[in-house]
Motif scaffolding. Structure first.
Motif, PDB file in Angstrom:
ATOM      1  N   PHE A  42      78.955  11.451  45.740  1.00  0.00           N
ATOM      2  CA  PHE A  42      79.488  12.682  46.323  1.00  0.00           C
ATOM      3  C   PHE A  42      79.022  13.874  45.483  1.00  0.00           C
ATOM      4  CE2 PHE A  42      82.195   9.358  47.850  1.00  0.00           C
ATOM      5  CZ  PHE A  42      82.695   9.774  49.076  1.00  0.00           C
ATOM      6  N   VAL A  43      78.083  14.630  46.007  1.00  0.00           N
ATOM      7  CA  VAL A  43      77.610  15.847  45.337  1.00  0.00           C
ATOM      8  C   VAL A  43      78.354  17.016  45.971  1.00  0.00           C
ATOM      9  CG1 VAL A  43      75.632  17.320  44.829  1.00  0.00           C
ATOM     10  CG2 VAL A  43      75.372  14.817  44.823  1.00  0.00           C
ATOM     11  N   VAL A  44      79.166  17.717  45.170  1.00  0.00           N
ATOM     12  CA  VAL A  44      80.124  18.679  45.716  1.00  0.00           C
ATOM     13  C   VAL A  44      79.905  20.057  45.101  1.00  0.00           C
ATOM     14  CG1 VAL A  44      82.566  19.229  46.049  1.00  0.00           C
ATOM     15  CG2 VAL A  44      81.813  16.838  46.011  1.00  0.00           C
ATOM     16  N   GLU A  45      79.897  21.061  45.964  1.00  0.00           N
ATOM     17  CA  GLU A  45      79.944  22.457  45.529  1.00  0.00           C
ATOM     18  C   GLU A  45      81.345  22.966  45.855  1.00  0.00           C
ATOM     19  OE1 GLU A  45      77.955  26.765  46.729  1.00  0.00           O
ATOM     20  OE2 GLU A  45      76.791  24.922  47.035  1.00  0.00           O
ATOM     21  N   TRP A  46      82.140  23.186  44.820  1.00  0.00           N
ATOM     22  CA  TRP A  46      83.552  23.490  44.996  1.00  0.00           C
ATOM     23  C   TRP A  46      83.771  24.969  45.296  1.00  0.00           C
ATOM     24  CZ3 TRP A  46      87.135  19.663  45.086  1.00  0.00           C
ATOM     25  CH2 TRP A  46      86.734  18.419  44.592  1.00  0.00           C
ATOM     26  N   PRO A  47      84.776  25.297  46.129  1.00  0.00           N
ATOM     27  CA  PRO A  47      85.109  26.710  46.364  1.00  0.00           C
ATOM     28  C   PRO A  47      85.844  27.293  45.166  1.00  0.00           C
ATOM     29  CG  PRO A  47      86.707  25.317  47.460  1.00  0.00           C
ATOM     30  CD  PRO A  47      85.671  24.388  46.870  1.00  0.00           C
ATOM     31  N   SER A  48      85.936  28.590  45.119  1.00  0.00           N
ATOM     32  CA  SER A  48      86.623  29.243  44.003  1.00  0.00           C
ATOM     33  C   SER A  48      88.128  29.340  44.220  1.00  0.00           C
ATOM     34  CB  SER A  48      86.054  30.649  43.782  1.00  0.00           C
ATOM     35  OG  SER A  48      86.185  31.428  44.965  1.00  0.00           O
ATOM     36  N   GLU A  49      88.559  29.278  45.479  1.00  0.00           N
ATOM     37  CA  GLU A  49      89.978  29.379  45.810  1.00  0.00           C
ATOM     38  C   GLU A  49      90.330  28.339  46.865  1.00  0.00           C
ATOM     39  OE1 GLU A  49      92.183  31.337  44.405  1.00  0.00           O
ATOM     40  OE2 GLU A  49      90.774  32.527  43.204  1.00  0.00           O
ATOM     41  N   PRO A  50      91.563  27.846  46.856  1.00  0.00           N
ATOM     42  CA  PRO A  50      91.965  26.893  47.897  1.00  0.00           C
ATOM     43  C   PRO A  50      92.258  27.621  49.203  1.00  0.00           C
ATOM     44  CG  PRO A  50      93.827  27.347  46.487  1.00  0.00           C
ATOM     45  CD  PRO A  50      92.650  28.077  45.883  1.00  0.00           C
ATOM     46  N   PRO A  51      92.166  26.949  50.342  1.00  0.00           N
ATOM     47  CA  PRO A  51      92.527  27.566  51.618  1.00  0.00           C
ATOM     48  C   PRO A  51      94.042  27.648  51.765  1.00  0.00           C
ATOM     49  CG  PRO A  51      91.982  25.275  51.955  1.00  0.00           C
ATOM     50  CD  PRO A  51      91.723  25.551  50.498  1.00  0.00           C
ATOM     51  N   ASP A  52      94.482  28.289  52.839  1.00  0.00           N
ATOM     52  CA  ASP A  52      95.904  28.377  53.125  1.00  0.00           C
ATOM     53  C   ASP A  52      96.481  26.975  53.309  1.00  0.00           C
ATOM     54  OD1 ASP A  52      98.327  30.055  54.141  1.00  0.00           O
ATOM     55  OD2 ASP A  52      97.985  28.571  55.723  1.00  0.00           O
ATOM     56  N   LEU A  53      97.575  26.690  52.620  1.00  0.00           N
ATOM     57  CA  LEU A  53      98.132  25.341  52.653  1.00  0.00           C
ATOM     58  C   LEU A  53      98.636  24.971  54.046  1.00  0.00           C
ATOM     59  CD1 LEU A  53      99.034  22.732  51.309  1.00  0.00           C
ATOM     60  CD2 LEU A  53     101.148  23.895  50.617  1.00  0.00           C
ATOM     61  N   GLY A  54      99.366  25.864  54.693  1.00  0.00           N
ATOM     62  CA  GLY A  54      99.923  25.551  56.003  1.00  0.00           C
ATOM     63  C   GLY A  54      98.849  25.268  57.035  1.00  0.00           C
ATOM     64  N   ALA A  55      97.818  26.098  57.063  1.00  0.00           N
ATOM     65  CA  ALA A  55      96.736  25.898  58.027  1.00  0.00           C
ATOM     66  C   ALA A  55      95.984  24.604  57.743  1.00  0.00           C
ATOM     67  CB  ALA A  55      95.781  27.087  57.988  1.00  0.00           C
ATOM     68  N   THR A  56      95.774  24.310  56.468  1.00  0.00           N
ATOM     69  CA  THR A  56      95.055  23.087  56.095  1.00  0.00           C
ATOM     70  C   THR A  56      95.864  21.859  56.476  1.00  0.00           C
ATOM     71  OG1 THR A  56      94.074  24.283  54.236  1.00  0.00           O
ATOM     72  CG2 THR A  56      93.913  21.883  54.199  1.00  0.00           C
ATOM     73  N   ALA A  57      97.164  21.902  56.209  1.00  0.00           N
ATOM     74  CA  ALA A  57      98.029  20.777  56.559  1.00  0.00           C
ATOM     75  C   ALA A  57      98.112  20.597  58.072  1.00  0.00           C
ATOM     76  CB  ALA A  57      99.416  20.978  55.968  1.00  0.00           C
ATOM     77  N   ALA A  58      98.173  21.701  58.819  1.00  0.00           N
ATOM     78  CA  ALA A  58      98.230  21.604  60.279  1.00  0.00           C
ATOM     79  C   ALA A  58      97.020  20.856  60.810  1.00  0.00           C
ATOM     80  CB  ALA A  58      98.309  22.999  60.892  1.00  0.00           C
ATOM     81  N   GLU A  59      95.848  21.197  60.320  1.00  0.00           N
ATOM     82  CA  GLU A  59      94.620  20.530  60.766  1.00  0.00           C
ATOM     83  C   GLU A  59      94.624  19.056  60.366  1.00  0.00           C
ATOM     84  OE1 GLU A  59      89.954  20.597  59.490  1.00  0.00           O
ATOM     85  OE2 GLU A  59      90.929  22.556  59.799  1.00  0.00           O
ATOM     86  N   ALA A  60      95.030  18.767  59.126  1.00  0.00           N
ATOM     87  CA  ALA A  60      95.007  17.396  58.639  1.00  0.00           C
ATOM     88  C   ALA A  60      96.022  16.517  59.360  1.00  0.00           C
ATOM     89  CB  ALA A  60      95.279  17.382  57.132  1.00  0.00           C
ATOM     90  N   PHE A  61      97.223  17.030  59.555  1.00  0.00           N
ATOM     91  CA  PHE A  61      98.257  16.241  60.226  1.00  0.00           C
ATOM     92  C   PHE A  61      97.870  15.957  61.673  1.00  0.00           C
ATOM     93  CE2 PHE A  61     101.928  17.917  57.314  1.00  0.00           C
ATOM     94  CZ  PHE A  61     101.330  17.287  56.237  1.00  0.00           C
ATOM     95  N   ALA A  62      97.277  16.946  62.332  1.00  0.00           N
ATOM     96  CA  ALA A  62      96.822  16.726  63.709  1.00  0.00           C
ATOM     97  C   ALA A  62      95.721  15.667  63.754  1.00  0.00           C
ATOM     98  CB  ALA A  62      96.321  18.038  64.317  1.00  0.00           C
ATOM     99  N   ALA A  63      94.836  15.680  62.758  1.00  0.00           N
ATOM    100  CA  ALA A  63      93.758  14.693  62.711  1.00  0.00           C
ATOM    101  C   ALA A  63      94.316  13.281  62.529  1.00  0.00           C
ATOM    102  CB  ALA A  63      92.784  15.032  61.584  1.00  0.00           C
ATOM    103  N   SER A  64      95.313  13.136  61.669  1.00  0.00           N
ATOM    104  CA  SER A  64      95.920  11.820  61.471  1.00  0.00           C
ATOM    105  C   SER A  64      96.634  11.343  62.726  1.00  0.00           C
ATOM    106  CB  SER A  64      96.902  11.860  60.291  1.00  0.00           C
ATOM    107  OG  SER A  64      96.220  11.957  59.061  1.00  0.00           O
ATOM    108  N   ALA A  65      97.368  12.239  63.370  1.00  0.00           N
ATOM    109  CA  ALA A  65      98.076  11.865  64.600  1.00  0.00           C
ATOM    110  C   ALA A  65      97.085  11.432  65.676  1.00  0.00           C
ATOM    111  CB  ALA A  65      98.924  13.034  65.086  1.00  0.00           C
ATOM    112  N   LEU A  66      95.965  12.150  65.783  1.00  0.00           N
ATOM    113  CA  LEU A  66      94.952  11.791  66.775  1.00  0.00           C
ATOM    114  C   LEU A  66      94.318  10.445  66.451  1.00  0.00           C
ATOM    115  CD1 LEU A  66      93.205  12.494  69.227  1.00  0.00           C
ATOM    116  CD2 LEU A  66      91.659  13.716  67.659  1.00  0.00           C
ATOM    117  N   ALA A  67      94.016  10.215  65.168  1.00  0.00           N
ATOM    118  CA  ALA A  67      93.404   8.948  64.767  1.00  0.00           C
ATOM    119  C   ALA A  67      94.324   7.774  65.088  1.00  0.00           C
ATOM    120  CB  ALA A  67      93.067   8.972  63.283  1.00  0.00           C
ATOM    121  N   LEU A  68      95.612   7.952  64.846  1.00  0.00           N
ATOM    122  CA  LEU A  68      96.549   6.874  65.135  1.00  0.00           C
ATOM    123  C   LEU A  68      96.645   6.605  66.631  1.00  0.00           C
ATOM    124  CD1 LEU A  68      99.244   7.877  62.536  1.00  0.00           C
ATOM    125  CD2 LEU A  68      98.158   5.613  62.660  1.00  0.00           C
TER     126      LEU A  68
END
Length: 354
Positions: A179-205
């Motif tokens: 894994f060759v990674v170029e990291w961002p300088s700041e994290p994204p908004d937590l709520g928006a990131t969680a919304a996307e991730a939780f929806a992805a998990s629900a869809l996968a299930l």
């Protein structure tokens, strides 16, 4: 350079990928009010899923896992990192990728087969184990690695690491994955990131997401199920195990259940405990009651999976253990459906808060 050892803070963890990414995020200075917890990292990967296999000739004869195949890459993408997951069958090139990152001062995550890592002392082969390489020493011919299963930096001989990174074992070839990674300088908004991730998990299930196992590689007579349908298949199949196998094979399958559920780097409760922790963490940060309810639902799922593992190895007869495991397994599909629905509601609530 003949020797490099990076200054890198490492903590043990319940899951190799979540633990490695948690430490890497800490190194990169990314978090929300402090370094992220392992459960939050898992949840933001959006990798919750389920796969069940019953394979002729496999020892033990069954395999189950509670995550999908793309958690690591998806988590990095959600953070805004640029990630290049490189693979090659050339060991020289694969090691050069690692050295280049270390020489640039960057720790690097790779796949390794746990059976080839001498500090783990295990016989089980599992090729997609995430470790982080933090240094090397050409004079001693050793690499310095950190692993969720060990508190301290481990020294791995170059030849052992090369074998671990070139394994063709279950569930797929490692191919010197780097894994060759170029990291961002700041994290994204937590709520928006969680919304996307939780929806992805629900869809996968609901639909069955990217699998850790390529079904085209399975032998004839194999049974495979994924997502919520896979949970139902597994629950029904457990009741058939005594009809399918002799006592020795049945014993092997039952004793494997607590390993897959609790011990095989799942964070407990077949990854459901990590998902619950992520929901509770996000609920505290956002005040979302829907996210809190999803966390409660996954607490119940985690407890049921743990009960299944315990029933499979309880100090009673083989016949009784098989019957008890089948009874507990029947409770899982409904719990998983309710939790997946709650996770989608949680994702929608977070999206509406934006």
């Amino acid at each position: 350079m003949s020797r490099v050892l990076l200054d890198y803070r490492h903590r043990s963890a319940g899951h190799c990928g979540s633990g490695a990414l948690r430490d890497l995020m800490d190194w990169a200075g990314l978090g929300w009010g402090g370094p992220p917890a392992e459960g939050l990292v898992f949840g933001l990967g959006g990798g919750l899923d389920f796969s069940y296999l019953r394979v002729p000739g496999l020892v033990p004869p069954v395999y189950l896992v509670g995550r999908g195949g793309d958690l690591e890459v998806d988590l990095l993408g959600r953070l805004g990192a640029r990630v290049d997951l490189r693979r090659t069958d050339d060991p020289v090139l694969g090691w050069q990728w690692v050295r280049d990152e270390l020489d640039a001062g960057r720790p690097v995550m790779v796949w390794a087969d746990i059976a080839e890592l001498p500090y783990l002392r295990v016989r089980l082969q599992m090729s997609r184990h995430d470790i982080v390489v933090v240094g090397y020493d050409d004079d001693e011919q050793i690499a310095y690695v950190v692993d969720n299963d060990r508190d301290d930096v481990q020294q791995v001989p170059y030849d052992a690491l090369a074998r671990a990174r070139s394994s063709r074992a279950f569930p797929m070839p490692t191919r010197h994955a780097t894994f060759v990674v170029e990291w961002p300088s700041e994290p994204p908004d937590l709520g928006a990131t969680a919304a996307e991730a939780f929806a992805a998990s629900a869809l996968a299930l609901r639909s069955g997401g990217p699998d850790l196992v390529d079904p085209t590689l399975l032998p004839g007579g194999s049974v495979m199920g994924t997502g919520l349908d896979g949970v139902q298949l597994f629950a029904d199949d457990v009741g058939r195990w005594p009809e399918l196998w002799d006592d020795t094979t049945l014993e092997s399958a039952l004793r494997a259940l607590p390993v897959f559920i609790e011990k095989a780097g799942t964070g407990g409760g077949l990854f459901r405990r990590l998902q619950a922790a992520a929901c509770h963490d996000v609920a505290r940060s956002t005040g979302s009651s829907a996210v809190r309810a999803a966390g409660d639902a996954y607490d119940r799922c985690s407890a049921a999976w743990s009960e299944l593992g315990a029933s499979a190895v309880s100090p009673v007869s083989l016949t009784r253990r098989a019957r008890d495991a089948a009874a507990v397994a029947q409770s899982l599909p409904a719990l998983e459906r309710v939790a997946a629905d709650a996770l989608q509601v949680a994702a929608d609530d977070l999206q509406h808060q934006r």
